[in-house]
Write an enzyme that holds these catalytic residues in place. Structure first.
Site, PDB file in Angstrom:
ATOM      1  N   ASN A   9      -9.430   8.156   5.935  1.00 49.18           N
ATOM      2  CA  ASN A   9      -8.364   7.729   5.032  1.00 49.18           C
ATOM      3  C   ASN A   9      -7.019   7.710   5.735  1.00 49.18           C
ATOM      4  O   ASN A   9      -6.738   8.563   6.571  1.00 49.18           O
ATOM      5  CB  ASN A   9      -8.298   8.659   3.818  1.00 49.18           C
ATOM      6  CG  ASN A   9      -9.555   8.565   2.984  1.00 49.18           C
ATOM      7  OD1 ASN A   9     -10.347   7.643   3.174  1.00 49.18           O
ATOM      8  ND2 ASN A   9      -9.742   9.505   2.085  1.00 49.18           N
ATOM      9  N   CYS A  38      13.289  -0.950  22.203  1.00 51.26           N
ATOM     10  CA  CYS A  38      12.834  -1.646  23.419  1.00 51.26           C
ATOM     11  C   CYS A  38      12.712  -3.157  23.191  1.00 51.26           C
ATOM     12  O   CYS A  38      12.438  -3.906  24.134  1.00 51.26           O
ATOM     13  CB  CYS A  38      11.492  -1.077  23.887  1.00 51.26           C
ATOM     14  SG  CYS A  38      10.080  -1.691  22.949  1.00 51.26           S
ATOM     15  N   ALA A  82     -16.198  13.993  -5.886  1.00 51.32           N
ATOM     16  CA  ALA A  82     -15.567  15.017  -5.037  1.00 51.32           C
ATOM     17  C   ALA A  82     -15.009  16.163  -5.876  1.00 51.32           C
ATOM     18  O   ALA A  82     -15.175  17.333  -5.522  1.00 51.32           O
ATOM     19  CB  ALA A  82     -14.456  14.373  -4.203  1.00 51.32           C
ATOM     20  N   HIS A 129      -8.389   6.672  11.499  1.00 53.60           N
ATOM     21  CA  HIS A 129      -7.954   5.288  11.271  1.00 53.60           C
ATOM     22  C   HIS A 129      -6.442   5.168  11.088  1.00 53.60           C
ATOM     23  O   HIS A 129      -5.960   4.142  10.606  1.00 53.60           O
ATOM     24  CB  HIS A 129      -8.677   4.705  10.045  1.00 53.60           C
ATOM     25  CG  HIS A 129     -10.138   4.478  10.278  1.00 53.60           C
ATOM     26  ND1 HIS A 129     -11.051   4.295   9.269  1.00 53.60           N
ATOM     27  CD2 HIS A 129     -10.857   4.412  11.431  1.00 53.60           C
ATOM     28  CE1 HIS A 129     -12.264   4.125   9.779  1.00 53.60           C
ATOM     29  NE2 HIS A 129     -12.172   4.203  11.091  1.00 53.60           N
ATOM     30  N   ASP A 147      -4.298   7.767   3.763  1.00 54.45           N
ATOM     31  CA  ASP A 147      -3.364   8.427   2.849  1.00 54.45           C
ATOM     32  C   ASP A 147      -3.060   9.841   3.335  1.00 54.45           C
ATOM     33  O   ASP A 147      -3.687  10.334   4.273  1.00 54.45           O
ATOM     34  CB  ASP A 147      -3.929   8.434   1.402  1.00 54.45           C
ATOM     35  CG  ASP A 147      -5.170   9.322   1.251  1.00 54.45           C
ATOM     36  OD1 ASP A 147      -5.109  10.506   1.624  1.00 54.45           O
ATOM     37  OD2 ASP A 147      -6.196   8.824   0.745  1.00 54.45           O
ATOM     38  N   CYS A 167       6.086  -0.536  23.393  1.00 59.46           N
ATOM     39  CA  CYS A 167       6.327   0.613  24.272  1.00 59.46           C
ATOM     40  C   CYS A 167       5.499   1.819  23.841  1.00 59.46           C
ATOM     41  O   CYS A 167       4.804   1.778  22.819  1.00 59.46           O
ATOM     42  CB  CYS A 167       7.820   0.958  24.325  1.00 59.46           C
ATOM     43  SG  CYS A 167       8.465   1.781  22.852  1.00 59.46           S
ATOM     44  N   ARG A 226       0.835  -1.213   0.000  1.00 58.21           N
ATOM     45  CA  ARG A 226       0.000   0.000   0.000  1.00 58.21           C
ATOM     46  C   ARG A 226       0.864   1.255   0.000  1.00 58.21           C
ATOM     47  O   ARG A 226       0.519   2.246  -0.648  1.00 58.21           O
ATOM     48  CB  ARG A 226      -0.960  -0.016   1.187  1.00 58.21           C
ATOM     49  CG  ARG A 226      -2.067  -1.053   0.961  1.00 58.21           C
ATOM     50  CD  ARG A 226      -3.167  -0.957   1.958  1.00 58.21           C
ATOM     51  NE  ARG A 226      -3.936   0.284   1.855  1.00 58.21           N
ATOM     52  CZ  ARG A 226      -4.855   0.662   2.721  1.00 58.21           C
ATOM     53  NH1 ARG A 226      -5.113  -0.094   3.763  1.00 58.21           N
ATOM     54  NH2 ARG A 226      -5.514   1.788   2.565  1.00 58.21           N
ATOM     55  N   THR A 260     -17.986   8.428   1.523  1.00 59.36           N
ATOM     56  CA  THR A 260     -17.915   7.361   2.524  1.00 59.36           C
ATOM     57  C   THR A 260     -19.243   6.601   2.508  1.00 59.36           C
ATOM     58  O   THR A 260     -20.316   7.218   2.492  1.00 59.36           O
ATOM     59  CB  THR A 260     -17.548   7.919   3.922  1.00 59.36           C
ATOM     60  OG1 THR A 260     -17.641   6.859   4.868  1.00 59.36           O
ATOM     61  CG2 THR A 260     -18.408   9.089   4.355  1.00 59.36           C
ATOM     62  N   SER A 261     -19.157   5.286   2.471  1.00 62.43           N
ATOM     63  CA  SER A 261     -20.346   4.469   2.194  1.00 62.43           C
ATOM     64  C   SER A 261     -21.336   4.412   3.357  1.00 62.43           C
ATOM     65  O   SER A 261     -22.442   3.905   3.200  1.00 62.43           O
ATOM     66  CB  SER A 261     -19.908   3.051   1.830  1.00 62.43           C
ATOM     67  OG  SER A 261     -19.081   2.543   2.846  1.00 62.43           O
TER      68      SER A 261
HETATM   69  P1  NAD Z   1     -15.956   2.811   1.029  1.00 63.55           P
HETATM   70  O1  NAD Z   1     -15.115   2.191  -0.042  1.00 63.55           O
HETATM   71  O2  NAD Z   1     -16.779   1.931   1.868  1.00 63.55           O
HETATM   72  O3  NAD Z   1     -16.900   3.857   0.310  1.00 63.55           O
HETATM   73  C1  NAD Z   1     -16.403   4.746  -0.641  1.00 63.55           C
HETATM   74  C2  NAD Z   1     -17.514   5.666  -1.029  1.00 63.55           C
HETATM   75  O4  NAD Z   1     -16.959   6.635  -1.903  1.00 63.55           O
HETATM   76  C3  NAD Z   1     -18.657   4.981  -1.767  1.00 63.55           C
HETATM   77  O5  NAD Z   1     -19.871   5.322  -1.143  1.00 63.55           O
HETATM   78  C4  NAD Z   1     -18.582   5.569  -3.186  1.00 63.55           C
HETATM   79  O6  NAD Z   1     -19.857   5.812  -3.734  1.00 63.55           O
HETATM   80  C5  NAD Z   1     -17.879   6.884  -2.939  1.00 63.55           C
HETATM   81  N1  NAD Z   1     -17.105   7.376  -4.086  1.00 63.55           N
HETATM   82  C6  NAD Z   1     -16.517   6.664  -5.076  1.00 63.55           C
HETATM   83  N2  NAD Z   1     -15.892   7.498  -5.930  1.00 63.55           N
HETATM   84  C7  NAD Z   1     -16.079   8.756  -5.450  1.00 63.55           C
HETATM   85  C8  NAD Z   1     -15.670  10.051  -5.889  1.00 63.55           C
HETATM   86  N3  NAD Z   1     -14.930  10.215  -6.993  1.00 63.55           N
HETATM   87  N4  NAD Z   1     -16.041  11.128  -5.159  1.00 63.55           N
HETATM   88  C9  NAD Z   1     -16.795  10.981  -4.039  1.00 63.55           C
HETATM   89  N5  NAD Z   1     -17.218   9.768  -3.579  1.00 63.55           N
HETATM   90  C10 NAD Z   1     -16.860   8.674  -4.278  1.00 63.55           C
HETATM   91  O7  NAD Z   1     -15.005   3.744   1.899  1.00 63.55           O
HETATM   92  P2  NAD Z   1     -15.162   4.316   3.347  1.00 63.55           P
HETATM   93  O8  NAD Z   1     -16.578   4.561   3.696  1.00 63.55           O
HETATM   94  O9  NAD Z   1     -14.167   5.400   3.494  1.00 63.55           O
HETATM   95  O10 NAD Z   1     -14.677   3.061   4.177  1.00 63.55           O
HETATM   96  C11 NAD Z   1     -14.009   3.298   5.231  1.00 63.55           C
HETATM   97  C12 NAD Z   1     -12.656   2.589   5.249  1.00 63.55           C
HETATM   98  O11 NAD Z   1     -11.889   2.595   4.046  1.00 63.55           O
HETATM   99  C13 NAD Z   1     -11.799   3.286   6.187  1.00 63.55           C
HETATM  100  O12 NAD Z   1     -11.434   2.387   7.174  1.00 63.55           O
HETATM  101  C14 NAD Z   1     -10.554   3.734   5.449  1.00 63.55           C
HETATM  102  O13 NAD Z   1      -9.456   3.697   6.314  1.00 63.55           O
HETATM  103  C15 NAD Z   1     -10.485   2.771   4.376  1.00 63.55           C
HETATM  104  N6  NAD Z   1      -9.774   3.131   3.128  1.00 63.55           N
HETATM  105  C16 NAD Z   1      -8.939   4.239   3.023  1.00 63.55           C
HETATM  106  C17 NAD Z   1      -8.343   4.543   1.800  1.00 63.55           C
HETATM  107  C18 NAD Z   1      -7.419   5.735   1.692  1.00 63.55           C
HETATM  108  O14 NAD Z   1      -6.765   6.087   2.669  1.00 63.55           O
HETATM  109  N7  NAD Z   1      -7.345   6.371   0.526  1.00 63.55           N
HETATM  110  C19 NAD Z   1      -8.590   3.764   0.682  1.00 63.55           C
HETATM  111  C20 NAD Z   1      -9.435   2.656   0.845  1.00 63.55           C
HETATM  112  C21 NAD Z   1     -10.017   2.351   2.061  1.00 63.55           C
END
Ligand code: NAD
Length: 244
Positions: free
Chosen positions: A97, A145, A226, A114, A99, A125, A64, A181-182
């Protein structure tokens, strides 16, 4: 075009998920090419996995780190950085996220509930998490440690970071905007409901191409990605404008 008016007395809570980074080329969680379609969660992202096979866990997070290398923030990340520049401490940015694209896009205060992919910490430690870009394929790194160095990630079954601060801000906000976020991963899936559960009037808006599972917790859903929606979403009113 939808806009959200932000007045001088508003406090804005932003929650972002994997969707905001999708247009930067990072796969979402559950999408068709999502990370968890290719790996079993319990094998790579849980305390049990770490106890059983830390080398495999590091192989996953090393992969990753390589995938994230060179990814650039998009117009959505930059729009939120610009909003922070306008609102200062009246805006709270909480991301699920791991990232670093919010920071690379100019955001200064980001709460990573997260964890952060480019940080590591000791599993034994209390040494604080530290910046770490390395990949570990051969050996699991060790702390001074004697403990093992692990990714600074909140794994399944662990408690997300900074929850006290997050819930304080949820109680104070007047506007909540969730992006990409879903609405399936707790506790973030309950943030909008929590913010709206008090008697205050909180405007809660969701931004994304499809409705989230917790759609009913939002007053409005703005359909779009977005980068399409965020750059023109906020209309910040200044004190001067209010006085006129
Ligand atoms: P999820 O994958 O469950 O949901 C992603 C959501 O984003 C969906 O509802 C989708 O419709 C929407 N989406 C897709 N493309 C989009 C766009 N271009 N603009 C706006 N929305 C868009 O993700 P989640 O709800 O964030 O799940 C949470 C978990 O995923 C967290 O634990 C997180 O740490 C982890 N995660 C993080 C990353 C990262 O850091 N980039 C990547 C993958 C997963």
């Amino acid at each position: 075009m939808t806009t959200i008016e932000i007045s001088p007395s508003d406090r804005v809570f932003i929650l972002t998920g994997a969707g905001i980074s999708a247009e930067s080329g990072l796969p979402t969680f559950r999408g068709a090419d999502g990370i968890w379609r290719q790996h079993r969660v319990e094998e790579v992202a849980s305390p049990v996995a770490w106890q059983r096979d830390p080398k495999m866990v590091w192989e996953f997070y090393s992969m990753r780190r390589r995938v994230h290398e060179g990814k650039q923030p998009n117009a959505g990340h930059r729009a939120l950085a610009q909003l922070e520049a306008q609102l200062g401490e009246r805006m709270f940015l909480c991301t699920q996220n791991v990232d670093a694209l919010h920071e690379r896009g100019g955001s200064r205060r980001v709460v990573h509930m997260h964890g952060e992919l480019f940080k590591s910490r000791c599993d034994t430690c209390s040494r604080p998490p530290f910046a770490d870009q390395n990949t570990y394929e051969e050996e699991v790194p060790r702390c001074e440690c004697g403990g093992r160095i692990r990714p600074h990630i909140c794994w399944f079954g662990e408690t997300p970071y900074e929850l006290d601060r997050i819930f304080d801000e949820l109680q104070r906000c007047t506007v909540l905007v969730a992006v990409g976020t879903s609405g399936l991963v707790e506790p973030a899936a309950s943030f909008a409901a929590y913010a709206r559960s008090s008697h205050r009037r909180v405007r809660a808006i969701y931004v994304g191409p499809e409705e989230p599972a917790n759609r009913l917790d939002f007053e409005r859903c703005v359909a779009g990605t977005a980068t399409e929606v965020l750059p023109t979403l906020f209309a910040v009113r200044s004190e001067a404008a209010r006085a006129v």
